[in-house]
Design an enzyme around this catalytic site. Structure first.
Site, PDB file in Angstrom:
ATOM      1  CE1 TYR A  90      -4.182   1.843   0.475  1.00 55.46           C
ATOM      2  CE2 TYR A  90      -2.638   3.417   1.441  1.00 55.46           C
ATOM      3  CZ  TYR A  90      -3.887   3.134   0.910  1.00 55.46           C
ATOM      4  OH  TYR A  90      -4.820   4.128   0.796  1.00 55.46           O
ATOM      5  CG  PHE A 121      -6.544  15.830 -25.146  1.00 58.13           C
ATOM      6  CD1 PHE A 121      -6.715  15.430 -26.453  1.00 58.13           C
ATOM      7  CD2 PHE A 121      -7.111  15.076 -24.136  1.00 58.13           C
ATOM      8  CE1 PHE A 121      -7.447  14.282 -26.754  1.00 58.13           C
ATOM      9  CE2 PHE A 121      -7.840  13.927 -24.429  1.00 58.13           C
ATOM     10  CZ  PHE A 121      -8.002  13.529 -25.744  1.00 58.13           C
ATOM     11  CG  ASP A 122     -11.104  15.739 -25.251  1.00 61.34           C
ATOM     12  OD1 ASP A 122      -9.974  15.320 -24.970  1.00 61.34           O
ATOM     13  OD2 ASP A 122     -12.051  14.991 -25.522  1.00 61.34           O
ATOM     14  CG  ASP A 148      -0.992  17.044 -22.149  1.00 61.05           C
ATOM     15  OD1 ASP A 148      -0.526  15.893 -22.036  1.00 61.05           O
ATOM     16  OD2 ASP A 148      -2.163  17.261 -22.481  1.00 61.05           O
ATOM     17  CB  ALA A 206      -0.044  12.269 -23.776  1.00 59.65           C
ATOM     18  CE  LYS A 256      -3.186   9.496 -24.723  1.00 59.61           C
ATOM     19  NZ  LYS A 256      -4.048   9.635 -23.557  1.00 59.61           N
ATOM     20  CG  HIS A 266     -15.768  13.574 -28.040  1.00 63.24           C
ATOM     21  ND1 HIS A 266     -15.407  14.346 -26.964  1.00 63.24           N
ATOM     22  CD2 HIS A 266     -14.796  12.651 -28.177  1.00 63.24           C
ATOM     23  CE1 HIS A 266     -14.266  13.896 -26.484  1.00 63.24           C
ATOM     24  NE2 HIS A 266     -13.857  12.876 -27.202  1.00 63.24           N
TER      25      HIS A 266
HETATM   26  N1  F0G Z   1      -3.337  14.957 -22.936  1.00 61.05           N
HETATM   27  C1  F0G Z   1      -3.296  14.535 -24.208  1.00 61.05           C
HETATM   28  C2  F0G Z   1      -2.457  15.244 -25.198  1.00 61.05           C
HETATM   29  C3  F0G Z   1      -4.052  13.427 -24.581  1.00 61.05           C
HETATM   30  O1  F0G Z   1      -4.012  13.029 -25.844  1.00 61.05           O
HETATM   31  C4  F0G Z   1      -4.837  12.766 -23.603  1.00 61.05           C
HETATM   32  C5  F0G Z   1      -5.633  11.614 -23.949  1.00 61.05           C
HETATM   33  C6  F0G Z   1      -4.814  13.239 -22.294  1.00 61.05           C
HETATM   34  C7  F0G Z   1      -4.054  14.337 -21.994  1.00 61.05           C
HETATM   35  C8  F0G Z   1      -5.618  12.578 -21.202  1.00 61.05           C
HETATM   36  O2  F0G Z   1      -5.044  11.376 -20.844  1.00 61.05           O
HETATM   37  O3  F0G Z   1      -6.709   9.614 -21.482  1.00 61.05           O
HETATM   38  O4  F0G Z   1      -4.872   9.139 -19.886  1.00 61.05           O
HETATM   39  O5  F0G Z   1      -6.744  10.569 -19.226  1.00 61.05           O
HETATM   40  N2  F0G Z   1      -5.862  11.270 -25.118  1.00 61.05           N
HETATM   41  C9  F0G Z   1      -6.555  10.095 -25.570  1.00 61.05           C
HETATM   42  C10 F0G Z   1      -6.656  10.152 -27.062  1.00 61.05           C
HETATM   43  C11 F0G Z   1      -7.830   9.806 -24.895  1.00 61.05           C
HETATM   44  O6  F0G Z   1      -7.385   9.312 -27.610  1.00 61.05           O
HETATM   45  O7  F0G Z   1      -6.027  10.993 -27.699  1.00 61.05           O
HETATM   46  P1  F0G Z   1      -5.889  10.107 -20.334  1.00 61.05           P
END
Ligand code: F0G
Length: 457
Positions: free
Chosen positions: A72, A124-125, A214, A216, A257, A449
Site C-alpha cells: 500500500y 486536449f479536450d 502535457d 502524453a 501513450k 463527443h
Molecule cells: N493529454 C493529451 C495530449 C491526450 O491526448 C490525452 C488523452 C490526455 C491528456 C488525457 O489522458 O486519457 O490518460 O486521461 N488522449 C486520448 C486520445 C484519450 O485518444 O487521444 P488520459
C-alpha cells in the site's frame, strides 16, 4: 540493394479479430446512435479509436508485471517508476495517478482558480475540460500554420510566441501557468520543436510564469526533434528528452501513450511547493501517494515502458508505420493533416465531404462512413469534440474538422494499414454521393463527443 525497413521487434502473442458484414454494421452503428464510442469492441475489425491504453506491451514489461510490489505504501515499484521518471526528465517529485486526466485533475485542483487564463497549444479536450470546469479559460496560442492541413512544415504543433506574449502582456496576473502539449494531439499529432520550447520558456521567464508540459506523447516529440531539427541528429532520444524537460517546471502524463502501457499516469515536477500543494488531492481523488490509482505491477510496466520507448529503434518503427499509411493515402490523393504526425493520421473531412454542411458534422459523418465500409473505427477530432463555447453555448466551428486514425503501438501490421487505406479510398471515391451528415439528438454539457447521440440525416 538496400535492405527495406522492418520492425525492431518480433511478435510473441496474438489476439484474433473478426470481420463483419455491411448489413451487421448498419444495424450496430444505428444502435450506437451513430457514435463509435458506443460500439462494442467486438463489432470493430480494425480499431483506430485511440492509441491510448491500446498498446502491446513488451516481454520485459510483462515480466515486470509479475514483479510488481503491491504494498500500500512505499512500494518498490513506485520507487522504480519514480527513479526512472527522474532519470529521464530530471523531475524529482512524482505523483502517480490512474491516467492523464487524473494528473490534470490533481494538479489543476491546486493551480487553477475561477477567472484564470491558461494559454497553450490546442489543449486536449480533458485538459480544456479541467480548465473550463474550474471556470477558467483555455486560451489557444497554436501557430496559424496548424490550421492549414496542406501546408508542409516540420513543427506544426508549435506555440506562437507572439500570441503567447500578447496573452501574458494583457492578463499576466490571471495566468497560473502555460501548458504545452507535446506532441500536439488536437492539431494532428504534430510536434513542437526544441527551439519553440525554448521560446516559450523565454516568454514565461519574462512574466515569471511556470511552464507545464502535457507529455502524453513526449517520446514521439523527441523523435521528430531528432529527425527534423538541426543540431539534434546525433543526440540520443534520452538526451533530447532531458533537454526538453529542462525547459519545463512540471509535467502531466498519460502513460497510456508513450509509456506503452494500458493504464497509468503521473505528475512530475521540480517544484516542491506544487508537490506539497497537489499531494492532498492525490490522496483525496486517486489514492495514497505511492500508488495514486495504479497497481504496483502497473507502475513496474510504466517504468520499463518509459525506458524502452525513449530508445530510437522503437520510436522509428512506430513513426514509420504512420508514415507508411500516409504514403498509401498519398497514392489515392486523400487529404490529411500534413506532414503525417506521431500517433495518427488526421483526415481533413472538410476537404473530403465538401457537400456536407459543417452544421451536420462532416468528420463525424466520415467516421461513420469508414466504419460502414470496412468495420474500421476512427474518431472524430472536430466540431463535436470542440464542444460548445461555455459562454455563448454556440457550436465551435472555428477549428479543424478531422477524422483521426490513431494507430496503437505494436498492435497492427502494415497489411492492416493497407486495408485502412483502401477502405478510405472507397469512401473517398463516392464522396460526392454523401451530401447529408448527422444531427445531435442528445449531448452532455462538457466532453460531449464520448456520449453524444446522433441521428442520420
Ligand atoms: N493529454 C493529451 C495530449 C491526450 O491526448 C490525452 C488523452 C490526455 C491528456 C488525457 O489522458 O486519457 O490518460 O486521461 N488522449 C486520448 C486520445 C484519450 O485518444 O487521444 P488520459
Amino acid at each position: 540493394m538496400e535492405l527495406p525497413f522492418a520492425e525492431s521487434w518480433k511478435i510473441k502473442m496474438v489476439e484474433p479479430i473478426r470481420k463483419s458484414t455491411r448489413q451487421e454494421r448498419e444495424q450496430w452503428i444505428k444502435e450506437a446512435h451513430y457514435n463509435v464510442f458506443q460500439l462494442k469492441a467486438e463489432q470493430v475489425y480494425i480499431d483506430l479509436l485511440t492509441d491510448s491504453g491500446t498498446n502491446a506491451m513488451s516481454d520485459r514489461q510483462w515480466a515486470g508485471m509479475m514483479m510488481g510490489d503491491e504494498s500500500y505504501a512505499g512500494a518498490r515499484s513506485f520507487q522504480h517508476m519514480r527513479d526512472t521518471i527522474e532519470r529521464l526528465t530530471g523531475f524529482e517529485y512524482v505523483i502517480p495517478t490512474h491516467q492523464g486526466r487524473a494528473a490534470e485533475n490533481v494538479l489543476f485542483s491546486y493551480l487553477v482558480k475561477p477567472g484564470d487564463i491558461v494559454p497553450g497549444n490546442s489543449h486536449f479536450d480533458t485538459t480544456k475540460g479541467h480548465i473550463e470546469g474550474r471556470k477558467a479559460t483555455a486560451l489557444d496560442c497554436t501557430v496559424d500554420e496548424a490550421k492549414d492541413t496542406q501546408l508542409e512544415v516540420p513543427f506544426k504543433g508549435n506555440v506562437d510566441p507572439v500570441k503567447l506574449d500578447k496573452a501574458l502582456a494583457e492578463n499576466a496576473d490571471k495566468v497560473p501557468f502555460i501548458i504545452v502539449t507535446i506532441t500536439n494531439n488536437t492539431a494532428g499529432g504534430q510536434p513542437v520543436s526544441m527551439e519553440n520550447l525554448r521560446a516559450v520558456r523565454k516568454v514565461a521567464d519574462k512574466y515569471g510564469k511556470p511552464v507545464i508540459f502535457d507529455s502524453a506523447r513526449f517520446a514521439e516529440n523527441a523523435y521528430f526533434i531528432k529527425t527534423r531539427e538541426k543540431g539534434y541528429e546525433n543526440k540520443t532520444i534520452k538526451e533530447i528528452v532531458k533537454e526538453m524537460f529542462s525547459l519545463a517546471d512540471g509535467m502531466t502524463m498519460s502513460a497510456k501513450k508513450d509509456a506503452v502501457v494500458n493504464m497509468g499516469g503521473f505528475i512530475a515536477t521540480h517544484r516542491k511547493d506544487w508537490y506539497e500543494g497537489a499531494k492532498g488531492y492525490c490522496v483525496q481523488f486517486e489514492g495514497y501517494l505511492t500508488y495514486g490509482g495504479m497497481n504496483g505491477r502497473d507502475m513496474e510496466a510504466v517504468a520499463i515502458g518509459l525506458d524502452e520507448n525513449t530508445e530510437f529503434d522503437n520510436l522509428e518503427t512506430r513513426i514509420k508505420q504512420i508514415q507508411y499509411l500516409a504514403s498509401r493515402l498519398d497514392e489515392f490523393g486523400i487529404p490529411y493533416q500534413r506532414p503525417a504526425g506521431g500517433h495518427a493520421i488526421f483526415v481533413d473531412a472538410d476537404k473530403v465531404l465538401t457537400e456536407v454542411p459543417k452544421e451536420e458534422f462532416p468528420a463525424q459523418t466520415l467516421t461513420i462512413e469508414l466504419y460502414l465500409e470496412a468495420g474500421i473505427r476512427g474518431c472524430e477530432i472536430g466540431y463535436l469534440l470542440a464542444d460548445r463555447d461555455p459562454v455563448t453555448r454556440e457550436n465551435r466551428f472555428n477549428g479543424l474538422d478531422l477524422l483521426r486514425l490513431a494507430i496503437p503501438r505494436r498492435v497492427y501490421t502494415n497489411n492492416h494499414m493497407d486495408v485502412i487505406a483502401v477502405a478510405l479510398k472507397n469512401v473517398y471515391d463516392r464522396r460526392h454521393e454523401i451530401k447529408r451528415g448527422v444531427r445531435i439528438a442528445w449531448e452532455a454539457p462538457l466532453m460531449r463527443h464520448f456520449t453524444v447521440q446522433l441521428e442520420r440525416l
